[in-house]
Design a protein around this motif. Structure first.
Motif, short mmCIF file in Angstrom:
data_model
loop_
_atom_site.label_atom_id
_atom_site.label_comp_id
_atom_site.label_asym_id
_atom_site.label_seq_id
_atom_site.Cartn_x
_atom_site.Cartn_y
_atom_site.Cartn_z
N LEU A 7 -7.01 -12.37 -43.80
CA LEU A 7 -7.17 -13.06 -42.52
C LEU A 7 -7.75 -12.14 -41.45
CD1 LEU A 7 -3.85 -15.12 -42.29
CD2 LEU A 7 -6.05 -15.79 -43.28
N LYS A 8 -8.63 -12.70 -40.61
CA LYS A 8 -9.20 -11.97 -39.49
C LYS A 8 -8.25 -12.06 -38.29
CE LYS A 8 -12.90 -10.52 -39.57
NZ LYS A 8 -13.42 -9.18 -39.94
N TRP A 9 -8.52 -11.21 -37.29
CA TRP A 9 -7.57 -11.06 -36.19
C TRP A 9 -7.39 -12.34 -35.39
CZ3 TRP A 9 -9.09 -11.90 -31.18
CH2 TRP A 9 -10.44 -11.85 -30.90
N TRP A 10 -8.48 -13.13 -35.20
CA TRP A 10 -8.33 -14.34 -34.40
C TRP A 10 -7.50 -15.40 -35.13
CZ3 TRP A 10 -13.18 -12.52 -35.99
CH2 TRP A 10 -13.77 -13.19 -37.05
N THR A 11 -7.61 -15.44 -36.47
CA THR A 11 -6.76 -16.35 -37.23
C THR A 11 -5.31 -15.91 -37.16
OG1 THR A 11 -8.59 -16.84 -38.74
CG2 THR A 11 -6.37 -17.39 -39.49
N ILE A 12 -5.07 -14.60 -37.25
CA ILE A 12 -3.71 -14.08 -37.14
C ILE A 12 -3.13 -14.40 -35.76
CG2 ILE A 12 -2.31 -11.98 -37.09
CD1 ILE A 12 -4.37 -10.76 -39.04
N GLY A 13 -3.91 -14.14 -34.71
CA GLY A 13 -3.43 -14.39 -33.36
C GLY A 13 -3.07 -15.84 -33.14
N LEU A 14 -3.94 -16.76 -33.56
CA LEU A 14 -3.67 -18.18 -33.40
C LEU A 14 -2.50 -18.62 -34.27
CD1 LEU A 14 -7.31 -19.59 -33.27
CD2 LEU A 14 -5.68 -19.47 -31.37
N SER A 15 -2.40 -18.04 -35.47
CA SER A 15 -1.30 -18.38 -36.36
C SER A 15 0.04 -17.92 -35.79
CB SER A 15 -1.53 -17.73 -37.74
OG SER A 15 -0.50 -18.06 -38.63
N VAL A 16 0.07 -16.72 -35.23
CA VAL A 16 1.29 -16.21 -34.59
C VAL A 16 1.68 -17.09 -33.41
CG1 VAL A 16 2.22 -14.31 -33.21
CG2 VAL A 16 1.02 -13.82 -35.35
N MET A 17 0.70 -17.48 -32.59
CA MET A 17 0.98 -18.36 -31.45
C MET A 17 1.47 -19.72 -31.91
SD MET A 17 -2.17 -17.53 -28.83
CE MET A 17 -1.65 -18.80 -27.67
N ALA A 18 0.83 -20.27 -32.95
CA ALA A 18 1.20 -21.59 -33.44
C ALA A 18 2.60 -21.59 -34.04
CB ALA A 18 0.19 -22.07 -34.47
N THR A 19 2.98 -20.49 -34.70
CA THR A 19 4.32 -20.40 -35.27
C THR A 19 5.39 -20.46 -34.18
OG1 THR A 19 3.57 -19.12 -37.18
CG2 THR A 19 5.89 -18.93 -36.59
N GLN A 20 5.15 -19.75 -33.08
CA GLN A 20 6.12 -19.75 -31.99
C GLN A 20 6.05 -21.04 -31.17
OE1 GLN A 20 5.57 -16.77 -28.96
NE2 GLN A 20 7.69 -16.87 -28.29
N ALA A 21 4.85 -21.60 -31.03
CA ALA A 21 4.67 -22.78 -30.18
C ALA A 21 5.01 -24.04 -30.97
CB ALA A 21 3.24 -22.84 -29.67
N SER A 22 6.28 -24.32 -31.11
CA SER A 22 6.71 -25.49 -31.86
C SER A 22 6.58 -26.74 -30.99
CB SER A 22 8.16 -25.31 -32.31
OG SER A 22 9.01 -25.33 -31.18
N ALA A 23 6.92 -27.88 -31.58
CA ALA A 23 6.91 -29.12 -30.81
C ALA A 23 7.84 -29.03 -29.61
CB ALA A 23 7.33 -30.29 -31.72
N ILE A 24 8.87 -28.20 -29.74
CA ILE A 24 9.81 -28.02 -28.63
C ILE A 24 9.09 -27.50 -27.40
CG2 ILE A 24 11.91 -26.81 -27.92
CD1 ILE A 24 12.53 -26.57 -30.96
N THR A 25 8.12 -26.59 -27.61
CA THR A 25 7.37 -26.03 -26.49
C THR A 25 6.71 -27.13 -25.67
OG1 THR A 25 6.93 -24.02 -27.75
CG2 THR A 25 5.51 -24.45 -25.86
N PHE A 26 6.18 -28.14 -26.33
CA PHE A 26 5.41 -29.16 -25.65
C PHE A 26 6.22 -30.40 -25.31
CE2 PHE A 26 2.72 -26.62 -28.42
CZ PHE A 26 1.95 -26.00 -27.46
N LEU A 27 7.46 -30.44 -25.72
CA LEU A 27 8.37 -31.50 -25.31
C LEU A 27 9.34 -31.02 -24.24
CD1 LEU A 27 9.43 -33.28 -28.62
CD2 LEU A 27 8.29 -34.31 -26.67
N SER A 28 9.97 -29.90 -24.52
CA SER A 28 11.07 -29.44 -23.70
C SER A 28 10.62 -28.59 -22.52
CB SER A 28 12.06 -28.63 -24.56
OG SER A 28 13.26 -28.41 -23.87
#
Length: 575
Positions: free
Chosen positions: A40-61
């Motif tokens: 994986l390249k760095w931008w995929t890693i960065g987005l993947s790390v962000m997406a892992t933390q940014a669950s549905a809870i982030t956008f609901l709660s």
């Protein structure tokens, strides 16, 4: 919900899932299933790390959190960039040098199998519970929209996520998270634009910001030192930094993301990308919540955002009382609209006296609305003593369903489901990996062929999916989902981080000392949380991360060297 919205939502989600399955159809061994191909390249890693933390809870709660208390929650993330730099300098080189599958493998070489197993178990407990909440959050949406029983909705969502994760493993998680983050960011920006466009004529974005500022919603930093305050600069920079160090440095759901990087440099850049862009993203989500708050100053909000609770009251003997309260609430909303309009006009004229008078009138109207809503909460409790009257988690979804145009409703629901898919699949994959590598293959069933462990990985993913479903069934016991996830993490992350700090920086401390220190520290953290929960003491949960880490390190050092030092100082012979 319209047919177009259904098509947008299902089409977006189906495209992401199909893409992930196609990209990972060749995965047929345990290494690729658990670790990917480390390409994986760095931008995929960065987005993947962000997406892992940014669950549905982030956008609901999180928007509901901002609706209720403003931008103060943003302080929680101030320690994130600091944690990313520390991890890039000290932790990533060790993981890459050892070529580990999990963070906990390192602990056996540094200490012994007991420490490795204990730390892995602590992770499995807290992450298994948190995975349940990430399933529960989107279930709120579907149960509300489709009028399905919540339990059935949780089950259906869980089955879909389990299937998706079992099919592709960690590589499917990583390759789809880039698309998911793009959908998430586009959807949230669209929601922000729409809420501003929905403001009344004559009320611009600067006007809305001015009103929010007058009502204290834009206050970000709180310098007051208060151990009971969950979100101030001290709890954020101390407790929050320790939480992020443990989460990104020792939580397998995150470690697994950047260990799939093509090189150490790519993984470092990915983590730094997350540290730079995560805080602005959280500000965006919180700011949208504040704009929804301003919107509902001019447009009547529901008397209670959880419609299921209201329906229970309407079908009870308290229906007449509710009707009376709703009439009073309608009058309070008209007053709020008038006072908000007056405050906007006063801000435009910059007349301090007019601003003060309009603000005072608006505060009175808001107090009246809160008082009426509180009375409705009392009716809900009378009808169902077990009902949760806290309704912040329903604020943003109410705005999405009722006020977004056709098409965007489907896109925003796709945002929330994309976030749920990305975070939950990461968690289930990490839980399966840790269970297989650190417990099953290491201690329970060693020495089998690769095919056996490949099949076991899929079975363990299913098992942890079932555990998450079980906890999701009782997740409504929490007042606010975003806080629930962080509270669960804070109960364990500090101690886990403490074990790794000893491993990295206290080379003379042995396994027996760190094991004893971690067990005592975890017990103390649990008892402290219980005492705080029942209000015997006043302590915000973020401090548990600092307490757990410092106590683990301190006790481990004491059991290893401190006791001998004290004995020498007392003139006692040390063997």
């Amino acid at each position: 919900m319209s047919t177009i919205d259904w098509l947008v939502m299902t089409g977006t989600l189906a495209a992401i899932v199909i893409y992930g399955v196609l990209k990972t159809r060749s995965v047929d061994n345990v290494k690729s299933y658990l670790m990917g191909d480390r390409d994986l390249k760095w931008w995929t890693i960065g987005l993947s790390v962000m997406a892992t933390q940014a669950s549905a809870i982030t956008f609901l709660s999180t928007p509901g959190q901002a609706y209720d208390s403003g931008l103060g929650f943003a302080q929680f993330y101030f320690g994130l960039p600091i944690a990313m730099v520390i991890l890039c300098v000290f932790v990533l080189p060790i993981y890459y040098k050892l070529q580990v599958y999990t963070a906990y493998e390192y602990l056996e070489g540094r200490f012994d199998i007991r420490v490795r197993t204990m730390t892995a178990l602590l992770f499995l407990i807290q992450r298994g519970l948190a995975a349940g909440i990430t399933i529960y959050a989107p279930a709120i949406i579907l149960s509300s929209i489709l009028d399905w029983p919540l339990g059935l909705t949780i089950f259906l969502i869980g089955i879909v996520v389990i299937f998706y994760t079992v099919m592709g493993g960690t590589k499917a998680v990583s390759v789809t998270q880039k698309q998911q983050m793009i959908v998430i960011l586009l959807g949230m920006v669209a929601a922000g634009v729409v809420v501003v466009m929905k403001l009344p004529d004559g009320v611009s974005l600067p006007d809305a910001v001015g009103v929010a500022g007058q009502l204290g919603k834009l206050e970000v930093i709180d310098f007051k030192f208060d151990l009971n305050d969950r979100y101030n600069i001290w709890s954020a920079m101390l407790g929050g930094t320790f939480l992020f160090l443990s989460y990104f440095g020792t939580d397998q759901s995150q470690v697994q993301r950047y260990l799939s990087g093509k090189s150490l440099t790519e993984s470092r850049l990915g983590l730094l990308f997350n540290g730079i862009f995560k805080v602005p993203m959280q500000f965006l989500v919180l700011f949208i919540g504040i704009m929804v708050f301003v919107f509902f100053l001019f447009t009547p909000p529901p008397i209670h955002f959880n419609t299921a609770n209201l329906e229970k009251v309407r079908s009870s003997e308290y229906a007449t009382e509710l009707s009376v309260l709703e009439s009073e609430y309608e009058l309070a909303n008209k007053t709020s609209d008038q006072a908000s309009t007056a405050l906007v006009e006063a801000l435009k004229t910059e007349n301090e006296a007019s601003i003060g008078s309009a603000k005072s009138n608006l505060m009175v109207a808001m107090d009246a609305r809160r008082d009426i809503s509180s009375q409705v909460d009392d009716l809900i409790t009378k009808v169902d003593p077990e009902a949760i009257t806290e309704d912040r988690d329903y604020v943003f979804i109410t705005f999405i369903i009722n006020y977004l145009p056709i098409g965007l409703v489907g896109l925003l629901l796709a945002v929330i489901f994309s976030a749920a898919m990305s975070s939950t699949s990461s968690e289930l994959s990490a839980l399966a990996t840790t269970t297989l590598v650190d417990i099953y293959r290491r201690s329970l069933v060693p020495g089998k062929e690769d095919r056996h462990y490949f099949t076991a990985s899929k079975m363990l993913t299913i098992m942890w999916g079932c555990v998450a479903l079980g906890f999701a069934a009782v997740a409504n016991l929490f007042d606010n989902l975003i806080q629930a996830v962080n509270i669960i993490g804070s109960l364990f992350y500090g101690v886990i981080l403490g074990v790794f700090v000893v491993a990295f920086f206290f080379k003379k401390v042995g396994s027996k000392s760190v094991l004893s220190g971690a067990i005592i520290a975890e017990t103390f953290v649990a008892l402290t949380f219980i005492a705080s929960y029942y209000e015997y003491i006043d302590l915000a949960y973020l401090w548990l991360n600092l307490i757990g880490c410092v106590l683990t390190v301190g006790l481990a050092w004491f059991f290893s060297s401190g006791s001998k030092l004290i004995k020498r100082m007392m003139g006692v012979e040390v063997t």
